[in-house]
Design a protein around this motif. Structure first.
Motif, PDB file in Angstrom:
ATOM      1  N   SER A 176      26.761  14.998  -1.098  1.00  0.00           N
ATOM      2  CA  SER A 176      25.669  15.402  -1.977  1.00  0.00           C
ATOM      3  C   SER A 176      24.715  14.235  -2.181  1.00  0.00           C
ATOM      4  N   THR A 177      23.427  14.530  -2.144  1.00  0.00           N
ATOM      5  CA  THR A 177      22.416  13.532  -2.475  1.00  0.00           C
ATOM      6  C   THR A 177      21.527  14.064  -3.584  1.00  0.00           C
ATOM      7  N   SER A 178      20.890  13.158  -4.295  1.00  0.00           N
ATOM      8  CA  SER A 178      19.855  13.502  -5.261  1.00  0.00           C
ATOM      9  C   SER A 178      18.564  12.963  -4.677  1.00  0.00           C
ATOM     10  N   PRO A 179      17.693  13.833  -4.175  1.00  0.00           N
ATOM     11  CA  PRO A 179      16.642  13.442  -3.234  1.00  0.00           C
ATOM     12  C   PRO A 179      15.997  12.084  -3.469  1.00  0.00           C
ATOM     13  N   GLU A 180      16.188  11.241  -2.450  1.00  0.00           N
ATOM     14  CA  GLU A 180      15.529   9.955  -2.287  1.00  0.00           C
ATOM     15  C   GLU A 180      15.985   8.902  -3.290  1.00  0.00           C
ATOM     16  N   ASN A 181      16.968   9.230  -4.112  1.00  0.00           N
ATOM     17  CA  ASN A 181      17.457   8.276  -5.093  1.00  0.00           C
ATOM     18  C   ASN A 181      18.788   7.678  -4.626  1.00  0.00           C
ATOM     19  N   THR A 182      19.161   6.563  -5.234  1.00  0.00           N
ATOM     20  CA  THR A 182      20.412   5.893  -4.896  1.00  0.00           C
ATOM     21  C   THR A 182      21.103   5.407  -6.164  1.00  0.00           C
TER      22      THR A 182
ATOM     23  N   HIS B 148      13.199   5.476 -10.985  1.00  0.00           N
ATOM     24  CA  HIS B 148      12.891   6.200  -9.746  1.00  0.00           C
ATOM     25  C   HIS B 148      11.878   7.314  -9.987  1.00  0.00           C
ATOM     26  N   ARG B 149      11.033   7.550  -8.969  1.00  0.00           N
ATOM     27  CA  ARG B 149       9.937   8.522  -9.089  1.00  0.00           C
ATOM     28  C   ARG B 149      10.434   9.965  -9.151  1.00  0.00           C
ATOM     29  N   HIS B 150      11.538  10.278  -8.468  1.00  0.00           N
ATOM     30  CA  HIS B 150      12.074  11.641  -8.512  1.00  0.00           C
ATOM     31  C   HIS B 150      12.799  11.876  -9.834  1.00  0.00           C
ATOM     32  N   LEU B 151      12.718  13.099 -10.326  1.00  0.00           N
ATOM     33  CA  LEU B 151      13.409  13.487 -11.556  1.00  0.00           C
ATOM     34  C   LEU B 151      14.297  14.692 -11.274  1.00  0.00           C
ATOM     35  N   SER B 152      15.030  14.606 -10.162  1.00  0.00           N
ATOM     36  CA  SER B 152      15.785  15.751  -9.662  1.00  0.00           C
ATOM     37  C   SER B 152      16.846  16.229 -10.643  1.00  0.00           C
TER      38      SER B 152
ATOM     39  N   GLY C 172       7.010   7.682 -12.814  1.00  0.00           N
ATOM     40  CA  GLY C 172       5.693   8.304 -12.923  1.00  0.00           C
ATOM     41  C   GLY C 172       4.604   7.496 -12.259  1.00  0.00           C
ATOM     42  N   HIS C 173       4.981   6.562 -11.389  1.00  0.00           N
ATOM     43  CA  HIS C 173       3.999   5.705 -10.745  1.00  0.00           C
ATOM     44  C   HIS C 173       3.361   6.364  -9.527  1.00  0.00           C
TER      45      HIS C 173
ATOM     46  N   TRP D 104       5.018  15.852 -12.743  1.00  0.00           N
ATOM     47  CA  TRP D 104       6.330  16.427 -13.082  1.00  0.00           C
ATOM     48  C   TRP D 104       6.743  16.003 -14.487  1.00  0.00           C
ATOM     49  N   ILE D 105       6.488  14.750 -14.827  1.00  0.00           N
ATOM     50  CA  ILE D 105       6.793  14.272 -16.173  1.00  0.00           C
ATOM     51  C   ILE D 105       6.019  15.081 -17.211  1.00  0.00           C
ATOM     52  N   ALA D 106       4.760  15.370 -16.921  1.00  0.00           N
ATOM     53  CA  ALA D 106       3.968  16.186 -17.851  1.00  0.00           C
ATOM     54  C   ALA D 106       4.595  17.563 -18.037  1.00  0.00           C
TER      55      ALA D 106
END
Length: 768
Positions: free
Chosen positions: A481-487, A566-570, A605-606, A613-615
């Motif tokens: 399982s991965t959480s897209p693009e995060n580590t 991280h930019r993703h908020l999966s 959010g950069h 997505w944050i909004a």
């Protein structure tokens, strides 16, 4: 609804977009030279699907064993060795149309103005002694430019392309320029062209004027009025068919013949009627707009400097709607990372379809913002992938149904990409796409809609069922399982991407299996075995619990993050765009809020789409002040002067995500079941927008919703039923008030601030 400027564009990111879902143009508006950078939606690199060998037998079992032992780093190495594929193909530019008036001074002096009218979809340039208009017509499939001068003049018209092996012919007698060529066979690692291979394209223009002669690179048109008609087509037929070089020239000729026969005035009228009918579906007023006469780039600079501009926020929403109409129309391709507009042979991230957030975000506003037809290309992409992904599901994972990963392209690539497991090894892109079809049904609960999306939905659920594995505690989960693009960090402090049961995996599987289970009941499909499997899976799927520091965990084992900002908020998908966190689930909502604040405190959010997505997450949490802050951040930090989103570089998802987030702050409708409307009114109204109105929003359950508010308080709501069962009650919520009503078909029902019916509309929403 107009974007306007005092000067021409001096680079592509300041030009203004036109499009009809097939043919796109970025218009520069030069004082002496008009430049239009052109795209055609089916011009991509490649010439058909490419096969990628499946992993060797036993590789998946070995990866799962390593994960069972907690050997995350070793599992990732195995996944990257055996479960990665190739890069997707890239969306391509078509060429550039230049129209020059050489006897005019080159600079833009006093009186120059360029503007894009979002309602009509017409780009204009006015300056002393001349007027120019450009539009791209969806009804007639042509781009049209009209340039009028107050005195006799000459224009030079040329058409060029960045691609190799071009054939360019101009014929003054016919007033025509034709351009033929091919896209590259691949762009990896460099653009590579092959004789007779790749997607062929044909572009043609015709001009009218008093006299037409041949020039050095094209045509010269003499007179006081120039009209240019442009058409383009390619050899693409379908994702699973080889290109067919015959037909593109004939299609262009037919479109140009029709355009010339109709003439400029009729073409313009038909185009304006088509655009206006769709753009006028939604009216948005966030308060007095006292800066409407200020150029758009100057308004944006003022917001960057801290000024408040409700009108610019409203314009940004309507611009998102306009861009969706321009880049995604029935019969065309879906909006990609750059919508329909790309100037690069090697575009950033291939200008592809990135399924782990960006492509879904492109369509967040489609239903609520009253453009459901714009989502049809996305549903068509999903249907294609539900076929292309069947062999991949079987050969790569031993699963039924169909699978898609984090990227796809014109050729419906369903295998993983190359590169890191953090993005490549994520097989739930198909589930996310299928849920967009389910959303279409929730907004328009009609059996025909559900029957259309059912094959893709059921196939995505079938794969999800087969992908699940039983965990040591008896629950079901996903491994790998991965959480897209995060580590995350393993026990030795190494960054790892592959773990067990990411929250996004569990949330997507819960939603897609839940949707399939509800669809079985609605359709009356008698398949007891599938029903039991879905029920059993749903009962054994754990709900991600709060983890470290009270934040919603991202992986089941709750490791420390390698990149806290991280930019993703999966892991917050369940809150938005998912609908898995009811308002009375205070524990999960608080865990989501803490997770969001934690990401923000570390710099998330950069990127433009991440800020959008944050909004949207703030809107779902009912936090109007933070919603306003987040939307202002999108404008001030992630928006070009032409209001296109900035990743950086340009990426269009921020435009769509921000539009959806703002509208989510005005209306929630995500907690009702199929055919049922559950509406919360003004759930996250920013205090800065104390007076305003919105007309024409669509809600799940088949309703249209108009709202007006005064002094931060609801003034009235009007409901109209567009589809669905009028005997199904609508639950209305406004702060601590609640009522349940029936909305008859073909009628409107207006309620006041106490949610009691009013005899008539006391506030004319059209002018509120």
């Amino acid at each position: 609804m107009i974007l306007h400027y005092r000067h021409p564009a001096d680079d592509w990111n300041r030009a203004l977009p036109l499009g009809n879902g097939h043919l796109g143009a970025m218009v520069w508006g030069g004082a002496r030279t008009e430049r239009l950078d052109l795209n055609e939606g089916t011009l991509w690199s490649g010439d058909g699907p490419l096969h990628v060998d499946a992993p060797p037998p036993g590789a998946l079992d070995r990866a799962r064993e390593l994960l069972r032992l907690g050997r995350w780093h070793d599992a990732q190495a195995l996944m990257e060795t055996h479960f990665t594929g190739r890069s997707p193909e890239a969306y391509q530019p078509l060429g550039t149309l230049t129209v020059e008036r050489p006897n005019r001074p080159s600079g833009a002096g006093d009186g120059y103005r360029r503007a894009l009218n979002l309602t009509s979809g017409v780009h204009t340039v006015t300056q002393p002694g001349e007027r120019r208009e450009v539009f791209v017509s969806h009804p007639d499939r042509v781009l049209v430019l009209r340039w009028e001068a107050d005195e006799d003049t000459v224009w030079r018209v040329a058409l060029t392309s960045p691609h190799a092996d071009l054939s360019r012919v101009w014929d003054a007698g016919r007033g025509e320029v034709t351009l033929e060529g091919r896209g590259p066979l691949t762009v990896h690692p460099q653009p590579t062209y092959a004789p007779g291979r790749g997607v062929a394209f044909h572009a043609a223009l015709r001009v009218t004027g008093d006299r037409i002669t041949s020039g050095q690179e094209g045509l010269c048109v003499h007179g006081r009025t120039l009209t240019v008609y442009v058409a383009a087509s390619t050899s693409f037929r379908a994702w699973n068919l080889p290109p067919d070089d015959s037909g593109a020239a004939d299609r262009c000729a037919a479109w140009l013949d029709r355009a010339q026969a109709l003439g400029y005035d009729s073409l313009r009228a038909q185009h304006v009627a088509d655009m206006t009918a769709r753009m006028a579906r939604v009216h948005l007023d966030l308060g007095p707009d006292d800066r409407v006469d200020t150029p758009t780039d100057e308004r944006l600079r003022a917001v960057r400097a801290g000024a408040s501009d409700p009108g610019l926020h409203a314009l940004h929403v309507q611009y998102g709607r306009y861009l969706l109409l321009g880049s995604s129309r029935p019969g065309g391709q879906p909006a990609n990372l750059q919508g329909l507009w790309n100037p690069h042979v090697q575009p950033p991230w291939c200008s592809d379809y990135t399924l782990n957030i960006n492509t879904p975000m492109n369509y967040w506003p489609a239903e609520v913002a009253a453009l459901p037809e714009c989502a049809l290309p996305l549903h068509a992409l999903t249907a294609d992938l539900s076929v292309a992904g069947q062999d991949v599901a079987r050969e790569w994972y031993g699963a039924g149904g169909w699978v898609a990963h984090h990227n796809t392209d014109l050729w419906r690539m369903a295998t993983p990409t190359d590169g890191s497991a953090s993005w490549a090894c994520w097989p739930l892109g198909g589930a996310w796409l299928a849920l967009h079809g389910w959303e279409a049904y929730l907004f328009r609960p009609e059996r025909a809609v559900l029957e259309r999306i059912w094959p893709a939905l059921s196939g995505a659920a079938r794969f999800a069922l087969d992908w699940l594995v039983t965990q040591p505690d008896g629950t079901l989960g996903t491994a790998p399982s991965t959480s897209p693009e995060n580590t995350f960090l393993d026990g030795q402090g190494r960054g790892c991407a592959v773990g067990v049961s990411s929250s996004l995996d569990l949330d997507l599987i819960r939603e897609v299996c839940g949707a399939a289970r509800q669809a079985l009941d609605v359709l009356g499909v008698a398949d007891e075995g599938v029903q039991l499997q879905l029920d059993d899976a749903l009962s054994h799927l754990p709900r991600p619990a709060p983890g470290r520091s009270g934040s919603r965990r991202e992986w089941a084992h709750d490791p420390p993050p390698a990149e806290p900002g991280h930019r993703h908020l999966s892991h917050l998908y369940a809150l938005f765009p998912g609908a898995l966190v009811p308002e009375n689930d205070h524990v999960t909502r608080e865990a989501c809020r803490v997770a969001l604040e934690d990401r923000l405190s570390h710099g998330s959010g950069h990127t433009g789409w991440s800020a959008a997505w944050i909004a949207a997450l703030h809107a779902r949490l009912g936090d109007g002040a933070s919603l306003h802050t987040a939307l202002t951040r999108v404008l001030s930090q992630s928006t070009h002067d032409n209001l296109l989103g900035d990743h950086p570089p340009f990426q269009i998802d921020a435009n769509f995500g921000a539009a959806a987030a703002l509208l989510e702050g005005l209306l929630h409708s995500h907690l009702g079941g199929p055919g049922r409307a559950w509406l919360r009114l003004l759930p996250a109204l920013p205090p800065a927008w104390s007076d305003g109105a919105v007309r024409g929003l669509r809600a799940r359950g088949g309703l249209k919703v108009d709202l007006a508010w005064r002094g931060g308080q609801l003034a009235q709501v009007t409901l109209r039923r567009s589809s669905g069962d009028p005997a199904q009650p609508t639950d209305l919520h406004y702060r601590d008030q609640h009522t349940r009503i029936l909305v008859p078909s073909g009628q409107s029902l207006t309620l006041g601030p106490a949610l009691t019916p009013l005899p008539s509309d006391p506030l004319p929403l059209e002018t509120a």
